[in-house]
Design an enzyme around this catalytic site. Structure first.
Site, PDB file in Angstrom:
ATOM      1  N   LYS A  53     -28.811 -51.002 -41.604  1.00  0.00           N
ATOM      2  CA  LYS A  53     -29.096 -51.564 -40.468  1.00  0.00           C
ATOM      3  C   LYS A  53     -28.262 -52.734 -40.261  1.00  0.00           C
ATOM      4  CE  LYS A  53     -33.661 -49.844 -40.481  1.00  0.00           C
ATOM      5  NZ  LYS A  53     -35.110 -50.172 -41.058  1.00  0.00           N
ATOM      6  N   GLN A  97     -39.031 -55.310 -43.095  1.00  0.00           N
ATOM      7  CA  GLN A  97     -38.846 -54.062 -43.691  1.00  0.00           C
ATOM      8  C   GLN A  97     -40.080 -53.650 -44.390  1.00  0.00           C
ATOM      9  OE1 GLN A  97     -36.454 -51.668 -43.271  1.00  0.00           O
ATOM     10  NE2 GLN A  97     -37.803 -50.163 -44.243  1.00  0.00           N
ATOM     11  N   ASP A 120     -39.095 -53.061 -33.148  1.00  0.00           N
ATOM     12  CA  ASP A 120     -39.566 -51.625 -33.784  1.00  0.00           C
ATOM     13  C   ASP A 120     -40.600 -51.179 -33.316  1.00  0.00           C
ATOM     14  OD1 ASP A 120     -38.222 -50.923 -36.209  1.00  0.00           O
ATOM     15  OD2 ASP A 120     -39.098 -52.696 -37.330  1.00  0.00           O
TER      16      ASP A 120
END
Ligand code: NDP
Length: 292
Positions: A53, A97, A120
């Site tokens: 990412k 994460q 997200d």
């Protein structure tokens, strides 16, 4: 029959090129799109996800604020770091994460990220906005799957889509997006409580597996000519590779002999997830999708 491969890597790169141009446009206005990527602990799979990412962000001319925290980080400390990032005007998106270490309540972490930076789309407010079709970010993996279906001109309206897996990050949001009028699919959502999985998957015009079990979907579970989307990312032991493992999806490769279209693993949904994440950071910097 030889199936058409849905090349998520190529489409992902195309989207990333467009993101790069948008980022350059923002930079001219003095805005550098920035995503804070928080990783707690040293789980190898998580580390490799965050690295890809961060690399993608840098390549797109965006800022990646990398925050690495030790496994022993307390919940309180992590929540206070997120709070600082929420307040930081230079940070447009925040990604923590998953999974976080067991001593930290993941629900609290998800709820701590302000919805305006929740690229997200995990926060309950973001999820509610998505289901109610209000302003807000779209979840990256489901959005990536929809983009791939559109790119390959798959008939979604009226199609029977069978999704295996009902997680909060893939199965549930994907089902909710597909039933929007703009897609008009009829959706069946399967899980461990589903009786006779095969009887459902065989009915799918579009079959999407998001489970995390190698070879769960066998050729005899797939209708001839169906579109098969493999979201699964599994590490299986392979001593012939230098790493000692290889990555595969949920779908038995032999399914390619029977279906009409399929996504490879790697190179299918994975790169699309990253591309849609970058797009969400741009949206956040533009404050386009933000519901306030
Ligand atoms: P979860 O473990 O959160 O969810 C798995 C789902 O699969 C659950 O709903 C579970 O059912 C269901 N399931 C498990 N076993 C079976 C079975 N035998 N039959 C039917 N259903 C079953 O996983 P995630 O959604 O987080 O991830 C799924 C996979 O997708 C993983 O391999 C992950 O690595 C990958 N992934 C890939 C992404 C990408 O970018 N390509 C992004 C995100 C995830 P129940 O609810 O009943 O337990």
């Amino acid at each position: 029959m030889s199936a058409i491969i849905m090349d998520g890597k190529a489409l992902g790169l195309k989207i990333r090129e467009s993101v790069k141009l948008q980022a350059a446009g923002l930079k001219e206005k003095g805005i550098v799109p920035c995503l804070a990527v928080v990783l707690v602990g040293e789980d190898p799979a998580s580390l490799s996800y965050v690295k890809s990412k961060e690399k993608a962000l840098t390549e797109a001319g965006m800022e990646s604020r990398d925050i690495r925290l030790p496994e022993s980080t307390s919940e309180e400390k992590l929540l206070s770091i997120i709070e600082e990032l929420n307040k930081d005007n230079k940070v447009h998106g925040i990604l923590v994460q998953s999974p976080v270490p067991k001593h930290i309540d993941e629900e609290k972490v998800i709820a701590a990220v302000t919805p305006t930076k929740d690229v997200d789309c995990f926060h309950p407010v973001s999820v509610g906005n998505m289901i109610l079709e209000r302003q807000g970010f779209l979840p990256c993996t489901p959005h990536g799957v929809l983009k791939l279906l559109r790119e390959y001109k798959i008939q979604i309206a009226g199609a029977h889509v069978v999704i295996v897996g009902r997680s909060n990050i893939v199965g549930k949001p994907l089902a909710n997006l597909l039933i929007r009028k703009e897609y008009n699919a009829t959706v069946t959502l399967c899980h461990t409580g589903t009786k006779d999985l095969k009887s459902h998957t065989l009915q799918a015009d579009i079959l999407i597996s998001a489970v995390g079990r190698p070879n769960l979907i066998k050729p005899d579970m797939v209708k001839e000519g169906a579109v098969v989307i493999d979201v699964g990312i599994n590490r299986v032991t392979d001593t012939s590779t230098s790493k000692g493992y290889k990555v595969c999806g949920d779908v038995d490769p032999a399914v390619a002999e029977k279906c009409g279209f399929f996504t490879p693993v790697p190179g299918g949904v994975g790169p699309m997830t990253i591309a849609m994440l970058l797009q969400n950071v741009i949206e956040a910097a533009l404050k386009r999708r933000v519901y306030e």
